[in-house]
Design a protein around this motif. Structure first.
Motif, PDB file in Angstrom:
ATOM      1  N   GLN B 141       0.830  -1.204   0.000  1.00  0.00           N
ATOM      2  CA  GLN B 141       0.000   0.000   0.000  1.00  0.00           C
ATOM      3  C   GLN B 141       0.866   1.257   0.000  1.00  0.00           C
ATOM      4  OE1 GLN B 141      -3.501   0.246   0.062  1.00  0.00           O
ATOM      5  NE2 GLN B 141      -3.539  -1.937  -0.383  1.00  0.00           N
ATOM      6  N   GLU B 142       1.848   1.271   0.875  1.00  0.00           N
ATOM      7  CA  GLU B 142       2.740   2.432   0.988  1.00  0.00           C
ATOM      8  C   GLU B 142       3.510   2.648  -0.320  1.00  0.00           C
ATOM      9  OE1 GLU B 142       2.258   0.214   3.230  1.00  0.00           O
ATOM     10  OE2 GLU B 142       2.017   1.155   5.189  1.00  0.00           O
ATOM     11  N   GLN B 143       3.918   1.531  -0.938  1.00  0.00           N
ATOM     12  CA  GLN B 143       4.708   1.631  -2.168  1.00  0.00           C
ATOM     13  C   GLN B 143       3.934   2.383  -3.259  1.00  0.00           C
ATOM     14  OE1 GLN B 143       5.983  -2.174  -3.703  1.00  0.00           O
ATOM     15  NE2 GLN B 143       7.213  -1.237  -5.316  1.00  0.00           N
ATOM     16  N   LEU B 144       2.681   2.004  -3.454  1.00  0.00           N
ATOM     17  CA  LEU B 144       1.903   2.679  -4.488  1.00  0.00           C
ATOM     18  C   LEU B 144       1.549   4.110  -4.059  1.00  0.00           C
ATOM     19  CD1 LEU B 144       0.878   2.121  -7.332  1.00  0.00           C
ATOM     20  CD2 LEU B 144      -1.351   1.618  -6.365  1.00  0.00           C
ATOM     21  N   ALA B 145       1.295   4.281  -2.762  1.00  0.00           N
ATOM     22  CA  ALA B 145       0.979   5.630  -2.273  1.00  0.00           C
ATOM     23  C   ALA B 145       2.149   6.578  -2.538  1.00  0.00           C
ATOM     24  CB  ALA B 145       0.652   5.584  -0.787  1.00  0.00           C
ATOM     25  N   LEU B 146       3.368   6.086  -2.322  1.00  0.00           N
ATOM     26  CA  LEU B 146       4.551   6.916  -2.577  1.00  0.00           C
ATOM     27  C   LEU B 146       4.692   7.241  -4.064  1.00  0.00           C
ATOM     28  CD1 LEU B 146       7.121   5.278  -0.120  1.00  0.00           C
ATOM     29  CD2 LEU B 146       6.276   7.633  -0.033  1.00  0.00           C
ATOM     30  N   TRP B 147       4.366   6.259  -4.898  1.00  0.00           N
ATOM     31  CA  TRP B 147       4.370   6.532  -6.347  1.00  0.00           C
ATOM     32  C   TRP B 147       3.357   7.642  -6.668  1.00  0.00           C
ATOM     33  CZ3 TRP B 147       7.707   5.988  -9.956  1.00  0.00           C
ATOM     34  CH2 TRP B 147       8.538   4.863 -10.030  1.00  0.00           C
ATOM     35  N   GLY B 148       2.184   7.506  -6.065  1.00  0.00           N
ATOM     36  CA  GLY B 148       1.128   8.490  -6.302  1.00  0.00           C
ATOM     37  C   GLY B 148       1.592   9.891  -5.947  1.00  0.00           C
ATOM     38  N   ARG B 149       2.277   9.979  -4.793  1.00  0.00           N
ATOM     39  CA  ARG B 149       2.753  11.289  -4.347  1.00  0.00           C
ATOM     40  C   ARG B 149       3.814  11.819  -5.328  1.00  0.00           C
ATOM     41  NH1 ARG B 149       4.920  10.955   1.455  1.00  0.00           N
ATOM     42  NH2 ARG B 149       3.103   9.628   1.705  1.00  0.00           N
ATOM     43  N   LYS B 150       4.708  10.914  -5.722  1.00  0.00           N
ATOM     44  CA  LYS B 150       5.786  11.307  -6.635  1.00  0.00           C
ATOM     45  C   LYS B 150       5.233  11.793  -7.976  1.00  0.00           C
ATOM     46  CE  LYS B 150      10.098   9.416  -8.482  1.00  0.00           C
ATOM     47  NZ  LYS B 150      10.832   8.174  -8.789  1.00  0.00           N
ATOM     48  N   LEU B 151       4.208  11.096  -8.488  1.00  0.00           N
ATOM     49  CA  LEU B 151       3.677  11.417  -9.814  1.00  0.00           C
ATOM     50  C   LEU B 151       2.494  12.374  -9.750  1.00  0.00           C
ATOM     51  CD1 LEU B 151       3.667   7.801 -11.322  1.00  0.00           C
ATOM     52  CD2 LEU B 151       5.463   9.526 -11.525  1.00  0.00           C
ATOM     53  N   ASN B 152       2.070  12.697  -8.523  1.00  0.00           N
ATOM     54  CA  ASN B 152       0.898  13.538  -8.331  1.00  0.00           C
ATOM     55  C   ASN B 152      -0.347  12.942  -8.982  1.00  0.00           C
ATOM     56  OD1 ASN B 152      -0.361  15.729  -7.228  1.00  0.00           O
ATOM     57  ND2 ASN B 152       0.101  17.103  -8.954  1.00  0.00           N
ATOM     58  N   ILE B 153      -0.565  11.688  -8.708  1.00  0.00           N
ATOM     59  CA  ILE B 153      -1.735  10.965  -9.235  1.00  0.00           C
ATOM     60  C   ILE B 153      -2.449  10.344  -8.034  1.00  0.00           C
ATOM     61  CG2 ILE B 153      -2.464   8.954 -10.617  1.00  0.00           C
ATOM     62  CD1 ILE B 153      -0.021   9.565 -12.423  1.00  0.00           C
ATOM     63  N   PRO B 154      -3.776  10.499  -7.939  1.00  0.00           N
ATOM     64  CA  PRO B 154      -4.474   9.972  -6.763  1.00  0.00           C
ATOM     65  C   PRO B 154      -4.463   8.438  -6.682  1.00  0.00           C
ATOM     66  CG  PRO B 154      -6.039  10.809  -8.381  1.00  0.00           C
ATOM     67  CD  PRO B 154      -4.673  11.206  -8.866  1.00  0.00           C
ATOM     68  N   VAL B 155      -4.394   7.955  -5.431  1.00  0.00           N
ATOM     69  CA  VAL B 155      -4.353   6.507  -5.200  1.00  0.00           C
ATOM     70  C   VAL B 155      -5.453   6.146  -4.208  1.00  0.00           C
ATOM     71  CG1 VAL B 155      -2.995   4.597  -4.252  1.00  0.00           C
ATOM     72  CG2 VAL B 155      -1.861   6.395  -5.567  1.00  0.00           C
ATOM     73  N   ILE B 156      -6.242   5.130  -4.551  1.00  0.00           N
ATOM     74  CA  ILE B 156      -7.225   4.599  -3.602  1.00  0.00           C
ATOM     75  C   ILE B 156      -6.532   3.472  -2.846  1.00  0.00           C
ATOM     76  CG2 ILE B 156      -9.460   3.484  -3.322  1.00  0.00           C
ATOM     77  CD1 ILE B 156      -9.978   6.015  -4.696  1.00  0.00           C
ATOM     78  N   LYS B 157      -6.535   3.578  -1.509  1.00  0.00           N
ATOM     79  CA  LYS B 157      -5.859   2.540  -0.724  1.00  0.00           C
ATOM     80  C   LYS B 157      -6.863   1.628  -0.044  1.00  0.00           C
ATOM     81  CE  LYS B 157      -2.299   3.793   1.788  1.00  0.00           C
ATOM     82  NZ  LYS B 157      -1.498   4.628   2.709  1.00  0.00           N
ATOM     83  N   GLY B 158      -6.389   0.457   0.321  1.00  0.00           N
ATOM     84  CA  GLY B 158      -7.242  -0.476   1.057  1.00  0.00           C
ATOM     85  C   GLY B 158      -6.601  -0.788   2.392  1.00  0.00           C
TER      86      GLY B 158
END
Lengths: 444, 298
Positions: B141-158
């Protein structure tokens, strides 16, 4: 797993079976088929080449040429050689004399390094050690989080490596060792960054970590699904960093795992553990003979049956099995069995190749000293047919007569009779009956 | 993206100097020797025995005994390109609201590949939404969230331990509410022999189909280029459970050649759509059979 590869091997073996002798010519054809089978199992092309050369040299020596059973020799040579390359025996982990022992984990991206760190930590916990997991991977997103969560799952403390710390790695690593020493953590399991092996920068980083920490183990984590490239990466890590052992991951899949053979062949380092799933307890000691069987697709019991098939008259074996089931087993049958066992090889070896737990438990009680087989045969031969049918009539006088006739001491006659009665008792047990019915039929 | 050339990335394995040297080196060899060598190259590239034999048979028929190395190699390249370009490798995002799901075994590079797709399509001006449906692996979850922050793209987490199908269900609602153009779903890695986890993918797909018509438009198998002959078995199983529209071949910037995809294209009639050549978001290429084959045989 048994599918294509073992089909190929069986085809190859049949080819040999039809021949009275192994000639250079039919050997070449059979080896070509074994070669293809190994390549399909993802064993590296060059490793296969060397392997085939070795088999060829061994199979073509005089003893094999004059043998009556070339198939058996070739099966044995192929399996022995595979087991030999994979490591003659299972090896344990190395620990340093002065704690903390450092285990440094290296490998390509996605091979399962970080999960394996958790598994290894769990394993050493069972050895009453107190491990500390540390991630030296600052490149991959959330690498620290992953180690942190694994540590939490295993109820271990978490030691974070921050970006600041790693900007002066010498100091960071020294601090880490001091921390571990003062708190009594041992071993230190260090996760490193995975990258593609063409990366010089990573190799330098790994060398530095290794030089600073002088690890007890540098463990290469290898994916069992890897193809031909397995050789290159393992060799590079071995040359540049220097490895001490190998852990093979993702063996819960159905890849034949030829990569195991490739990695061990090029590094010469032993595989110590295998990973069999995503959970931390899905981790086992590596057994070279089992891996050889996996690559060949032949179970131990299968080869045992094959052995029995060749050496024993199939009908006689059926008859014996029937008698065992009905508990009509006599000394005469016992003797016949001894003769067959002599042909099949050591009895203890046969018993050893069966699993020891579960329904097979208790079988080891029936273990017979191999040297005694010859004496026992002589003793039974000195009995009358009535005595063989009904050993209960053998009294003191008969015992002395049998001892004189066979040239063995009376005490040994007594031992044989005791063993025979023990065996009969064992056979009455339902466990043994279950064991018998679990064996595959001996004749096709 | 188009500015990166696969061959540039792979310059270690391909040099024109080497080509010339090869031609010279092979000048006195007959066809059989050349074919033997090329077969070896293909086996070492994980093409596998049966595909190699099939291709070599065609090569024998199409070449003449008097042919020299450059000609034979050219015929071989054409043969493999023919196989690889049988099925269109376009990425189908024609729908207004497209859903893309990535599946594959552990460690293949799903999350990084997802980020690459997200980056590429958001650069093209699409409104992208990512969902982290891996609720099992530590820090997924954190891995994709960090990508989202880096790319400025929203991420839905579970939540860890949550049913991934329910996480995706929530994401689909959010996707609709936000009127985003593209939903990218990252699923947990799973070994294809684990039936329970494979059935979980079946369920995820049903949920998506039920919620959005025609979706998911694309289901890509993330395949590590270093995978050996097990690749075909993996692809077959994922095709059976999750369905597949193509393959995303990752880690092609290493020394592995990814030859195992040839049998996937041939036997499962699936195209290769993308190639991953690095760890950065920009390291994404549309698949080109010409360049792939040149690298394969180098």
């Amino acid at each position: 797993m048994l599918d294509q590869l073992s089909n190929h091997l069986q085809k190859a073996m049949k080819y040999l079976r039809g021949e009275g002798k192994i000639t250079e010519k039919n050997m070449t054809e059979a080896l070509r088929m074994i070669r293809l089978a190994l390549l399909e199992a993802d064993v590296n092309y060059k490793v296969v080449k060397e392997f085939i050369e070795k088999i060829k040299r061994q199979a073509l020596n005089e003893k094999v040429l004059s043998s009556l059973s070339p198939t058996q020799h070739v099966i044995k040579i192929v399996k022995d050689e595979l087991t030999f390359i994979l490591g003659a025996e299972t090896k344990g982990l190395n620990f340093s004399n002065v704690p903390p022992s450092v285990f440094m984990m290296v490998g390509l991206q996605g091979c399962g390094k970080t999960t394996t760190c958790g598994k290894l930590a769990k394993w050493v916990l069972s050895l009453k050690k107190s491990p500390l997991l540390v991630s030296f991977d600052l490149k991959r997103l959330a690498a620290q989080d992953q180690i942190k969560q694994i540590s939490q799952t295993l109820s271990l403390p978490f030691y974070e490596m921050t970006k600041d710390q790693v900007s002066s790695p010498q100091k960071a690593l020294k601090d880490l060792v001091k921390f571990a020493q003062s708190r009594g953590f041992d071993p230190l399991i260090i996760d490193t960054a995975g990258r593609l092996h063409v990366d010089e920068e990573l190799m330098k980083e790994l060398q530095m970590v290794k030089n600073l920490l002088n690890p007890a183990e540098v463990i290469y984590v290898g994916d069992s699904m890897t193809g031909q490239d397995a050789v290159k990466s393992a060799q590079l890590f071995n040359d540049k960093v220097g490895l001490s052992s190998i852990i093979l991951t993702k063996l819960d899949g159905d890849a034949r795992g030829g990569a195991a053979l490739s990695i061990v062949s090029v590094t010469g380092k032993p595989i110590k553990f295998v990973g069999l799933g995503e959970k931390f307890d899905q981790f086992e000691i590596f057994y070279p003979d089992r891996m050889a069987s996996r690559i060949l697709g032949l179970g131990d019991i299968l080869s045992l049956v094959e052995k029995a098939e060749k050496e024993a008259d199939a009908e006689e074996a059926e008859e014996l099995a029937r008698k065992l089931r009905k508990q009509e087993f006599t000394l005469e049958d016992f003797k016949k069995q001894l003769v067959q066992m002599k042909k099949m090889g050591s009895l203890s070896q046969i018993l050893d190749s069966l699993p020891t737990g579960g329904i097979y438990k208790g079988l080891s009680k029936a273990k017979i000293d191999d040297k005694k087989i010859v004496y026992y045969e002589a003793i039974i031969s000195s009995m009358t047919p009535q005595e063989r049918e009904n050993p209960k009539i053998i009294n003191g006088g008969r015992r002395r007569r049998i001892a004189r006739g066979s040239g063995r001491p009376v005490i040994e006659v007594n031992q044989l009779l005791k063993q025979f009665f023990d065996m009969k008792k064992l056979m009455k047990k339902s466990q043994f009956q279950k064991f018998l019915s679990s064996l595959p039929p001996l004749s096709h | 993206m188009a500015t990166i050339n696969l061959r540039d990335k792979l310059k270690k394995t391909r040099q024109t100097f080497k080509d010339k040297f090869e031609d010279f080196f092979h000048s006195d060899k007959d066809r059989e020797e050349i074919i033997d060598e090329l077969s070896e190259t293909m086996i070492l590239a994980d093409v596998g025995i049966s595909s190699t034999e099939k291709i070599i048979d065609a090569l024998r028929q199409k070449s003449k005994k008097s042919d020299h190395f450059p000609r034979i190699k050219q015929i071989l390249e054409e043969e493999i390109i023919k196989i690889l370009s049988q099925y269109p490798s376009d990425f189908n995002l024609s729908a207004d609201h497209s859903v893309v799901m990535l599946v594959g075994i552990n460690g293949g590079g799903k999350t990084t590949s997802l980020a690459k797709l997200a980056y590429h399509y958001s650069q093209e001006g699409k409104h992208v939404l990512m969902v982290a449906a891996d609720t099992f692996r530590a820090a997924a979850q954190e891995q994709l969230a960090l990508w989202g922050r880096k790319l400025n793209i929203p991420v839905i987490k579970g939540q860890y331990g949550a049913d991934p199908a329910s996480v995706i269900f929530d994401a689909l609602q959010s996707f609709r509410a936000r009127q985003s153009d593209l939903l990218l779903i990252d699923t947990a890695g799973r070994i294809h022999t684990n039936i329970n986890l494979m059935q979980e993918l079946e369920k995820i797909r049903r949920v998506i189909q039920r919620e959005i018509d025609e979706a998911p438009q694309e289901i890509l198998l993330i395949l590590d280029a270093s995978t050996g002959q097990n690749a075909l078995i993996q692809a077959r199983e994922f095709l059976k459970f999750s369905g597949l529209t193509g393959v995303f071949l990752t880690k092609l910037d290493g020394t592995a050649k990814g030859g195992s995809v040839i049998s996937i294209v041939e036997e499962l009639q699936l195209p290769i759509k993308f190639v991953g050549v690095g760890e950065e978001e920009k390291d994404l290429l549309f698949f080109s059979s010409q360049e792939f084959v040149r690298a394969l045989l180098s």
